[in-house]
Structures are given as C-alpha cells and as structure tokens.
Design a protein around this motif. Structure first.
Motif, PDB file in Angstrom:
ATOM      1  N   LYS A   1      -0.559   8.368  -0.366  1.00  0.00           N
ATOM      2  CA  LYS A   1      -0.130   9.768  -0.419  1.00  0.00           C
ATOM      3  C   LYS A   1      -1.247  10.617   0.168  1.00  0.00           C
TER       4      LYS A   1
ATOM      5  N   ILE B   1      14.869  11.453   2.428  1.00  0.00           N
ATOM      6  CA  ILE B   1      14.834  11.733   0.987  1.00  0.00           C
ATOM      7  C   ILE B   1      13.648  12.647   0.707  1.00  0.00           C
ATOM      8  N   GLU B   2      13.866  13.760   0.021  1.00  0.00           N
ATOM      9  CA  GLU B   2      12.757  14.655  -0.311  1.00  0.00           C
ATOM     10  C   GLU B   2      13.122  15.480  -1.537  1.00  0.00           C
ATOM     11  N   LEU B   3      12.083  15.960  -2.214  1.00  0.00           N
ATOM     12  CA  LEU B   3      12.337  16.726  -3.439  1.00  0.00           C
ATOM     13  C   LEU B   3      13.200  17.962  -3.185  1.00  0.00           C
TER      14      LEU B   3
ATOM     15  N   HIS C   1       3.075   8.932   2.384  1.00  0.00           N
ATOM     16  CA  HIS C   1       3.849  10.075   1.863  1.00  0.00           C
ATOM     17  C   HIS C   1       3.064  11.351   2.117  1.00  0.00           C
TER      18      HIS C   1
ATOM     19  N   THR D   1       3.573   2.344   3.072  1.00  0.00           N
ATOM     20  CA  THR D   1       4.390   3.558   3.115  1.00  0.00           C
ATOM     21  C   THR D   1       3.526   4.780   2.871  1.00  0.00           C
TER      22      THR D   1
ATOM     23  N   TYR E   1       9.770  -1.060  -4.333  1.00  0.00           N
ATOM     24  CA  TYR E   1       9.569  -2.222  -3.472  1.00  0.00           C
ATOM     25  C   TYR E   1      10.204  -3.438  -4.138  1.00  0.00           C
TER      26      TYR E   1
ATOM     27  N   HIS F   1       2.735   9.029 -11.064  1.00  0.00           N
ATOM     28  CA  HIS F   1       1.679   9.893 -10.511  1.00  0.00           C
ATOM     29  C   HIS F   1       2.071  11.352 -10.735  1.00  0.00           C
TER      30      HIS F   1
ATOM     31  N   VAL G   1       0.863  -1.181   0.000  1.00  0.00           N
ATOM     32  CA  VAL G   1       0.000   0.000   0.000  1.00  0.00           C
ATOM     33  C   VAL G   1       0.898   1.230   0.000  1.00  0.00           C
ATOM     34  N   ASP G   2       0.935   1.909  -1.144  1.00  0.00           N
ATOM     35  CA  ASP G   2       1.737   3.116  -1.275  1.00  0.00           C
ATOM     36  C   ASP G   2       0.753   4.293  -1.259  1.00  0.00           C
TER      37      ASP G   2
ATOM     38  N   PHE H   1      -4.118  15.172  -7.067  1.00  0.00           N
ATOM     39  CA  PHE H   1      -3.102  14.141  -7.200  1.00  0.00           C
ATOM     40  C   PHE H   1      -3.761  12.957  -7.890  1.00  0.00           C
TER      41      PHE H   1
ATOM     42  N   PHE I   1       7.920  16.851  -1.481  1.00  0.00           N
ATOM     43  CA  PHE I   1       7.243  15.562  -1.358  1.00  0.00           C
ATOM     44  C   PHE I   1       8.216  14.608  -0.696  1.00  0.00           C
ATOM     45  N   ARG I   2       7.694  13.805   0.246  1.00  0.00           N
ATOM     46  CA  ARG I   2       8.581  12.858   0.930  1.00  0.00           C
ATOM     47  C   ARG I   2       7.766  11.719   1.529  1.00  0.00           C
ATOM     48  N   ALA I   3       8.436  10.620   1.771  1.00  0.00           N
ATOM     49  CA  ALA I   3       7.834   9.505   2.495  1.00  0.00           C
ATOM     50  C   ALA I   3       8.093   9.699   3.982  1.00  0.00           C
TER      51      ALA I   3
ATOM     52  N   THR J   1      -2.182   3.694  -3.797  1.00  0.00           N
ATOM     53  CA  THR J   1      -1.944   2.786  -4.907  1.00  0.00           C
ATOM     54  C   THR J   1      -1.587   1.443  -4.282  1.00  0.00           C
TER      55      THR J   1
ATOM     56  N   VAL K   1      -1.785  17.323   4.003  1.00  0.00           N
ATOM     57  CA  VAL K   1      -1.275  17.588   5.348  1.00  0.00           C
ATOM     58  C   VAL K   1      -2.330  17.412   6.440  1.00  0.00           C
TER      59      VAL K   1
ATOM     60  N   ASP L   1       6.788   2.815  -7.672  1.00  0.00           N
ATOM     61  CA  ASP L   1       5.678   3.758  -7.521  1.00  0.00           C
ATOM     62  C   ASP L   1       6.288   5.160  -7.506  1.00  0.00           C
TER      63      ASP L   1
ATOM     64  N   LEU M   1      10.123  11.614  -7.031  1.00  0.00           N
ATOM     65  CA  LEU M   1      10.444  10.717  -5.915  1.00  0.00           C
ATOM     66  C   LEU M   1       9.849   9.362  -6.240  1.00  0.00           C
TER      67      LEU M   1
ATOM     68  N   PRO N   1      15.173   6.434   4.789  1.00  0.00           N
ATOM     69  CA  PRO N   1      14.414   6.823   3.599  1.00  0.00           C
ATOM     70  C   PRO N   1      13.565   8.068   3.853  1.00  0.00           C
TER      71      PRO N   1
ATOM     72  N   LEU O   1       1.827  14.902   0.739  1.00  0.00           N
ATOM     73  CA  LEU O   1       1.593  15.725  -0.454  1.00  0.00           C
ATOM     74  C   LEU O   1       1.498  17.213  -0.088  1.00  0.00           C
TER      75      LEU O   1
ATOM     76  N   LEU P   1       2.257  15.073  -9.286  1.00  0.00           N
ATOM     77  CA  LEU P   1       2.253  15.904  -8.081  1.00  0.00           C
ATOM     78  C   LEU P   1       1.916  17.360  -8.413  1.00  0.00           C
TER      79      LEU P   1
ATOM     80  N   LEU Q   1      -4.728   9.412  -1.617  1.00  0.00           N
ATOM     81  CA  LEU Q   1      -4.793   8.492  -2.744  1.00  0.00           C
ATOM     82  C   LEU Q   1      -3.842   7.341  -2.444  1.00  0.00           C
TER      83      LEU Q   1
END
Lengths: 340, 340, 340, 340
Positions: C178, D282-284, C234, C232, D247, D234, C175-176, D202, C202-204, C245, C181, D176, D243, D279, C236, D236, C243
């Motif tokens: 997003k 990590i960010e844009l 993330h 995971t 998996y 996807h 399950v990914d 999104f 954007f970040r996880a 995926t 806030v 993803d 990003l 992880p 937005l 953004l 959303l």
C-alpha cells in the motif's frame, strides 16, 4: 568553536520535539538535558522514531537538576513556566519560554486571557518579546526571552512591518486565522481532536476570545497608535501550518504601490519574510517545515487585505525560538534554520 | 397525485448528480430526460455507481429534444445556460437555472464579474432569484428561477434575515469563506485540484474578486440600505461544505439580545435555518448532506460576527434548487429534502 | 575534504526534488548542475519554495552539456535513462540511474514488464543493483548503479535478509503493498490523482501485473532457490510511505525464535533496518522522511507474515540513491542520511 | 400496510446511528424506542444534527421497558448483547444482534477470540447467521438473527459464492483487509484514533489474531471442505469502507472463464452483489453509503485474487441488518436499501 549547552524542559510535546530536531542539526548548540513528566525514563530515539541525528539522551523528570553551564528552553504549560522560569533565571542561566506566561505587559489583560493569577509579575520587567524582526537588538542582550504565540506571529508581523502606514488605519483590524491541529492543541486525547471529528470538517473556536488576541493588540502596533484587533481562529483538517487573512481598514483609499514598497523594503532585508506578488500564491505547502513567514496582499478602496502563512511549529514556535537563541548567544541568526 | 416531469440539462456534473440523487427519492417529480456532452450514451447507473433508486435513463446530448410536458433544470456552464434558458422558456416550460448567468440585475456588474457579454438581458425582467426564505411568494409564481451561488447563499441569508437591524450597519461587511473542493470547481483535471496540491494545504483564491461578491451585495441588503461586501474565498482540504465567518460593523454597540431575538424569530419559522447558541457549534459535519443553513453569532463592541455553514451541493446548489422546484410546482417546500 | 560534483538529470520531479534536498545538507557532495525539461530556465528556489539550504542553481534543459568532473544522477523517465546513461558512462562519469531501465537481468522479462524495447542491453553487464544491504562491496566499486524500485525495496529486503531460511519457503510469496500517491505517480495531472478521486478512497491497481514484481523475484532470492512472487499494489490517500504485508508460506511450522534471531542479526549491523517486537508497531508515521526500513513479523503454523514500511521517496528512491552514492565515492554510508 | 415497531438498544453508536437513518426512510418499519447509556435523556435530532426525517424520539436508558409488540435490534457491546438478547427472546420478540456474541458455533473458538466466557450458549441452537445471500430461507423464519462482522462479510461472501469451485482450493486463503476508522472502532477517545495518529498514516493491527478470522473460517466454506484463513486487518486514513484483497491458492491452474461464470451467475441474481470486469475497478468510493458488495478478480497460475469492497456501516453492519429485518418480517429484501 565552543558549543553552548542547552536543556529543554518539556521536550516530549510537539514544540519540544520540533526544537529537538532542529538542534540536532545545529553546529553550535549541544542539547544535554531533556525532561518530560509523561515519558521520563525513555530514550529519545524510542520516543521520536521518525527523527534522526538525535543525541543519545534519556528523558528526565522536570525536577532533576539541570547541569551547570546549561541554558534553558521552557516548552512547558503556563503553570510550569511560571514556576520554572524565575528559578532558572535566578541561577544566572539564560531562559527562553515558549509558553504564554510572560507575553502580555498588562497583568489584568493577562489574567483575563489566561484565567489564572500571575504570581511572578516582577519578571515582566526583564523579559523581551521574541520577534527578532521587531526586537532584534533587545533579544541579543536579553537573559530572558518570551517566545510569541503561533497565531500572534502570523498577525503581528504582517501588521507591524507596515511601519508608519499603520497610522492611517481606522477602526478594528480583523484577523481570520486557520490552523492545522498541531497549532490548536491537537495532540491530546480529547474527542474533539479524534480523526472522526477533524477529518472532512472545519469550525471556528474561541471566536473573539482567544488568548492571542491581546498579544496581537500589544505588539502589532508598537511604535504606532494602538488599534483594536478582532481575532477568530479556525481548525483545519491539516497537521501543520497557519494561514491568516487580515482585513485592515484605512482612513482613505489604500495606495497599492505604497504598501508594496513598504513590505518589500522589509522582505528584502529579513531572511525569513517572503513577499509574493499576489495573495493567491500564499499557501501552507510553501511554508510547512520552514521558518518562513510568507505574505501577499490586495487592496480595494479603503481596505488592505494581507494573507500570511507560516509553519506553527517553526516560525510559530520552535523555529522562531531557535532564531532567538541564535541572537541570544551571538550566532548567525539563520544558523540551523535553512534560510536562503 | 400527478407527477411533474423534469429534465436535467448537464446532469453529469456534481450539481446535476446531487439533484438526480435527490429527485430519485421525491414522490412528485419524475426525472425523464438527462443530458451530458461528456458521458452521453452511458446509462445513469454506470456513471453514478454510488447512487441508488436511480431511474433507468441514458444520458443524451444537449441537442436532443426534451419530451413534451417536461420542465427544465439547467445545471450547465454559463454559456450553455445563456443559450438554453431562453429557448426552453419560449417553449412555455418552467426553467430553473443553476448557473450564474441570470443572477445579477446590473449588466455592467455582470459582465465585469463573469467576463463575457450577456446577450439575453431582456430575460432578466422575468427571472426570480431563488432564495425561498427571501422571495418565497415570487418563486411560487415564477416561470423562470435563477438559483443562487453557494458562497452567496452562505452570506446573503445570514445578513438578510437581520432585517431592519441592517440599517445600523456601518461600513463594509467582511465575508471570509472556506469551501470544500466540490464548491470550488474541484472536479476538473487541473493540477491545482490534484491530491498533492489540496491535501495538507490551504489557500485563498480570487481575493476580493470572486463573482459571488456582487451577488452578495445585491441580495443581502434587499429592503435595507446597500453596503459594500468584501469577500475572500478559501479552498479547504475537504470535499463538501462551506463555512463563512462574517464580520459586520455596526454604528453603535451591538445588542446581543436583539440579534438573538431577530435571528431566532426567523429560525423558528424557516424549515432549513438552524440557530445555535454559540458560533463554535457551527461546523461542516452538521450540515453535510443536508439542506440546512446553520448559524451562530458573537458580539464584541460594535462588531457582530456570524458564522454560517451549509452544504455547497445541497443548500448551496441542488438542495435549494429542489426547494425552489417544490415552490414552483405547488408541492410542500420541504418535500424530498428531509427537513425536520 | 575535496567535494564530489554531481548533476541531477530530471531534477524537477518528486525524486529529483528529494535528492536535491538531501544533497543540500551533505558535506561532501556539491550539486553543480540540474536539468528539467518542464521548468528549465527557472531558479531552484522558485521551483521548490518549501526547501532550504538550496544551492543557487538554474534548471537547464537535458541537452545542456554537464560540466567536467561531474558525476550523474538520472532521475528521468525510462526512455531518457536508456539514452542518457550510456552517453554519460562513455564519458567516464559515474552514473546512478533511478529509473527501471537497468534493473532486470532478463531482457524478455524486462520488455514484458516495461513494454518497450531495450536497445542498450550490453550495459547490463556493467550495472550493479543498488541495494547496499545486499550488494555493498559491488556498489563500492561500481561505475554504474541501478537504484531499486520503491515497492521492490519494501519486499526484497525483508525477504532477502531471511538468508538461508529462504530455502524452507514453499510456494508463492504474496506481497500486498500500500503506497501513498508520491510512490504511485501521483504528481501528474491525471484525473485519477485528483483530490476527489484519492481522498476517502482506496483501490488496488496493476493487480499481479506491476513492473516491480519481476524485480522482486530477481533480487529477493539471490543466493537461494527462486520462488514466485505475487504482488498487488494499492493506492492510499496519503502522500508518502509504503507499507507492505508479506505472506511467506514455509514447508514446515515456522519457528518464531529462529526468524527473530535471523532478522535481529541483520538489523543490529545495518544502519537503516529497524526490527520491532511486533508487526503492529510498524507504521508509515515512523518512517516518513527517514531512510529507515522498519520491519515486524508474526508466525502462525507454516506461515510467516512480515510487515515492512519505508518512505518511498527516501529508502525507496532518493535516500537509497544517496546511500549508494556514499558507497560509490568512499564516504561514510550514512552521511547526510541521519541514521542513528 | 401495518407497520412493524422496532426498538434499537444502543442507538447512540455509529451502527445504531446508521440504522436509525435507514429506518427513517423505510415505509414499513417504525422506530418507537431508542436507548443509549451515553446520551440518554437527549432528543435524537440533537444527537444526530446531520440526519433528517428522524422520528421525534428521546434516548432512554437500556433498562427502560421496551413497548409491547416491538421487536429488537441490539447495537450493543458483546457483554450487553449477551445479557439482553435472551431476555428479549424469552419475551417472544424477534431479535437481531449486531455484536459478535452469537456468531461462532464453537464455544472454545469463541472464548479464545472474544476473551470472555459465554454464559448463554444454549441460544446458539436458535440463532441464524445473517448473510442473506447464504441463508435467506432460514432468516425468513428466524426469531433470532446474528448479524455478521464487517470484515467477515467482505471475505465470506466472495469466497462462499465460488460454490463448488471451493473444493479446488489448496492451502490457506489470505485475506488482507483495509478498513476506514468507523469499521475499526474509531469513535472512541483513544489516542490511537486521534487525528494526528490516523491522518497520513497506515498500519496493520491484530495481525493473524482478529476475532473475525474464525468467523470467516466458519462461514466462507459452508457446503465445502473447510480451509484455513489468514486474516490481517489494516487501518486506513478514511472514514468508511473496507477493501479486502483475497489470495486463494488452487490445486491447479485457475480457469478465469470458470470463475467469471460462477461469480456472474450469483451477481446476476443477487441485488447487492456487483461483479466488475477487473479488480482495479473496485474502490471504496463506489460502495460508500450503499449496501453493495463489489467484487473483481484476477488469476495467475494457480492463484485467484479477488478484490472486494463494501461500506462497513451498511453491508458490513446496519444495511445488512435491514436486509435481514426485511426478510424476517416478510418485506421486500431491498426495501429501504436502494438497490437498483
């Protein structure tokens, strides 16, 4: 209670959508007919997946005959309103027009501002300008109402409610307004409304030449000496909302107490005007998705600065239209508009 | 060519970061010392992962002794600049201060605007106000330069370059400015700069009471009769850039040709001023990450409207500081600033 | 019809605000008591200037006694729910808890996920997990309902409604997700939710370690063989909406027709689940401010990909809570939720 | 040092603009010729007002003869590259192509992915795939380089640098990915890239059917056993940056230490790969406007999750192209790219 039947001509645009959504919650109006030349043939729930409570209607072409006993909302471009308004009025229907076609009383100014010939000028005698706070009684008895522009409302009301204090104004009033894209035509496919041109950007447009400038000049000073208005709209990277910063030069030092009393006397009796203690409290977030006009002010020497905010799709368009419809059909003015 | 050694005191903030980035590409300056009381002990590449070409430096505390033969950039809060500037100046170093501490010539106005007592007023005799387009020769020979405010630059320059035409100005000039969050203090953890309070929002702040208002009044009219300025800043949901809409009332109808000639004569010889044909062409996108001040104008009757735009971190802060540093040390004024 | 009286404990947060707004339009529930330890003493219209139709209430402290005959919504942090839920239940009131405190059936997993000791585990025998599409009959008769997590709902429902097809799933489901806030705690003053840290970013976060992961594992496979879920989330640069995926590995080639029939059979009878023809049609815009869960899917070889979207404050929190409240008190399930 | 002359065919697009900007700062390349069929006849400073240091060039039509001794960058659509690349190669020029035309080694897969007939397949024998970290030596001697896709780079590199550990991978790898609009074609006037369709929204697109999926499958496993890749992109509400959450299912429990050592051994010697401890770091924001690929990872049971981020216009396009050009012409690989 008997319901009043309504048709929205041009219901596929942003304003038509907003009014459709508001009417879906209204106890006394029943939407029975919607048209759109872009999405005709589609069901309303398919076109507006993000709305609820929607009636089960299919978009018709503009030409399709409107059912009997049905009154009309025109959410159409100027050219369509020019043709359709007289047609529906002659059928004895009540009509509210959300375009700019029937807003200005001076044909020369109209044609300069809108850049097309007005061939139905005789109807200007019948039309009532739809700002309830200024023309409530006339609207109640009108067959034909012209709904004001979004920018125009954000400036006319804060100035007009100064009442007799307007006679102390000297020289031009400056209206520096900032709008989200939905108030600036932002649904079209033009490159200037592409994400890459709007996001993280800001610009002025139609500097001192927007068609709402003469509309402001015409109605902000009703009952007082007319003054020049200098209007500059700007495009915000925001979807909805207009904030206007209005600079008013007086002929003598402005008395803060006097301004406050005047504005407060109006705000206390008007359901959709809220006066805040400071202009810094006015912000888009407070008015989005509401029919409120929020105002705050500050004085310095001879200058009065009023900051106003409204939602361009509600108090600036569909919300004010519903406020007018309530008056036109004898329903409580705030019905369906969630005023406190 | 021999390199000039620089230290940035307070390099961990937005302005310090921007200048660090610009200096990393500069052939004649060598950054040898950076301080920050927030991130001291950390390596610069760790603090600014999104910058490149960075020198291999570690942030020091403000108290750590700056190496000899090193000149000073103060990117510090007012209170720190007040203490540090005199200290470095007495050591014979050249100093450029990016805070507001040494900008106003009138102590009473300063203390009213900044709300603290200025205990180093004697240094005001030595300081030069750092707008190169207005004070280029003085800057070249200055030991001590005070870099202008971002809002202030966006209004002072467009007005000042009107030159003798400023004597036709009648009554207060209105500066309605809109800034991204990086120009409005937006890095702090305050709730008013939270994403949920900025995004899809817009508001005015410090209406007619921002500390850059007296700065504008002081320098916009150098060499002409002083006029009142009424300044309202607003917060955009944008990261960088300031756009100012400036309304200037003249005592007689404004001659568009005359304005154009005057502005063009300046734009043609100034490397960082660009004049556009219309005010609608001015936008944040064109100036972000550049040291340009873009201007366009429109006239109507007695009113001149100038729209200006700049990047608050470049021409409004670090870029202009580097322009000043180039002048102070005899390097080409545009070096490292990428002017065309 | 007699109205049911409700109190919201913790009404000052985002979820409490959303539910307050929904209840203001509901014909059968009457909000009579609201608490907030942050804004106690303030009137509701002052705290939520952007809401309408609000009842005239003043925020109380959590400790203030709730009126008799009033049922309870807990929109409180975990620690407060842990204490308050049993207290209210013992008073014979019906309670719905929007925190995570009573969601997991396994105490060890709970304490690992939530990092605190659960001292009221005996109440887990009474609680019903509040996904109406899965536990409708139990909810109708429950005194105590635990409302699901926003991320959890976005994954549990699309998987669970696969029914017996779930037995063909082989290996972990990915399950990914997003989220905007408002679904990720974005109202706090933390620097990570500052505009400058969220916008254009954007970040996880909490990769494979979010507390909704065990919640998904527990309820997505009710009535089928349990599988591992790898989740995971993330963040937005968006205010509302989630959303997800979802990648589901089958033990044999997936039959697109079979999936479609299964999902369609559910969507046709569930008022808040909408199935789209393609996963590319699923988007936040369609579900924002609605109680819908939108789904679309695609198959390739042994893999089924489902894209789901919901509004984290509605179907992911307050909307689903109202759906549950309707069931608990015998009102039509969609009342006040605007389903088509 | 002698400068190498370059022409950019199709310099008016986003990638062409980015490369133009990078080359303006490069000591060894000299841009002498730019073409664009959209803005031909315009001066470069007029088209890119936000760039600096630009050479004084005028956009030409694609057909205009490129000067002698000038090498070629194709930043053109697939159809134009298909025609132009062979033409320039036959003239003995070095060519780097940024389109997808010469990326896939299997003609059937190419034609399925790109939906047009490849009429120049013989050139696939000469072309080198331009990921320097994988094919550095070949690129140094290549006349013809095909620059990788942005999404493809974000997935190929993190997988490929696992080296021999890739042989423990079992079953399909899931990529993803989430991209800003500039990586998803967002400059066009299509309504789907209008501000109102992107902001606060999104969505997934081309689920399991994007043309970069076969590109990933082809290069992620060079030197190892090939595996299936399932790729979902996807969109953004962001301008630049990609990003990817990747998996990877292993055939046995993943050893975190082993992964870390492998990735670190690469990151330590590669100038544009940065490995973070977690992880979540990590960010844009950290990679925007840089040529870095940032990676972090987490393991759980048999699954390895890698999060990668890059700037789609730099490491995903123009930056990587310059990295390749540096290699092709014998300059330091990081020249003009600001690596630390």
């Amino acid at each position: 209670m008997k319901q009043t039947k309504l048709a929205i001509i041009g219901a596929g645009g942003l304003t038509g959508k907003e009014l459709t959504s508001l009417l879906a919650h209204h106890p006394h109006f029943k939407l029975v007919h919607i048209t759109s030349n872009q999405v005709n043939g589609k069901r309303i729930r398919e076109v507006f997946p993000d709305l609820n409570h929607l009636p089960d209607l299919v978009f018709q072409k503009h030409e399709v005959t409107v059912p009997d006993d049905t009154h009309i909302v025109l959410a159409t471009p100027n050219e369509v309103s020019l043709e359709k308004a007289p047609e529906f009025l002659k059928q004895g229907r009540k009509v509210i027009d959300l375009s700019g076609t029937f807003r200005l009383q001076n044909q020369t100014k109209f044609e300069a501002a809108y850049q097309f010939k007005h061939t139905q000028w005789e109807w200007m005698e019948k039309v009532v300008f739809g700002i309830p706070e200024l023309f409530r009684e006339k609207i109640k008895h009108a067959q034909f109402v012209s709904n004001p522009g979004c920018y125009a409302t954000s400036a006319i009301l804060p100035i007009a409610i100064l009442g007799n204090l307007r006679n102390q104004i000297q020289g031009p009033v400056i209206v520096d307004a900032k709008s989200g894209v939905s108030g600036a035509g932002g649904r079209t496919e033009e490159i200037k409304f592409a994400y890459t041109h709007v996001y993280e950007n800001f610009r002025a447009y139609k500097v001192l030449s927007h068609q709402h400038e003469p509309e402001m000049e015409e109605y902000a000073f009703v009952g007082a000496e007319p003054k020049e208005i200098l209007f500059t709209p700007h495009l915000l990277p925001v979807y909805r909302g207009i904030l206007s910063t209005i600079y008013i030069p007086f002929s003598k030092p402005v008395d803060s107490k006097e301004i406050e009393e005047k504005l407060l006397s109006v705000a206390e009796k008007e359901p959709f005007i809220r006066l805040y203690k400071t202009p810094e409290e006015i912000e888009l977030k407070k008015v989005q998705n509401t029919n409120f006009l929020d105002i705050g002010f500050k004085v310095k020497g001879n200058t009065l600065v009023i900051v106003s905010a409204l939602d361009n799709l509600q108090k600036g368009a569909a919300g004010q239209a519903l406020q007018n419809l309530n008056l036109m059909f004898g329903y409580p003015e705030t019905e369906g508009l969630d005023s406190v």
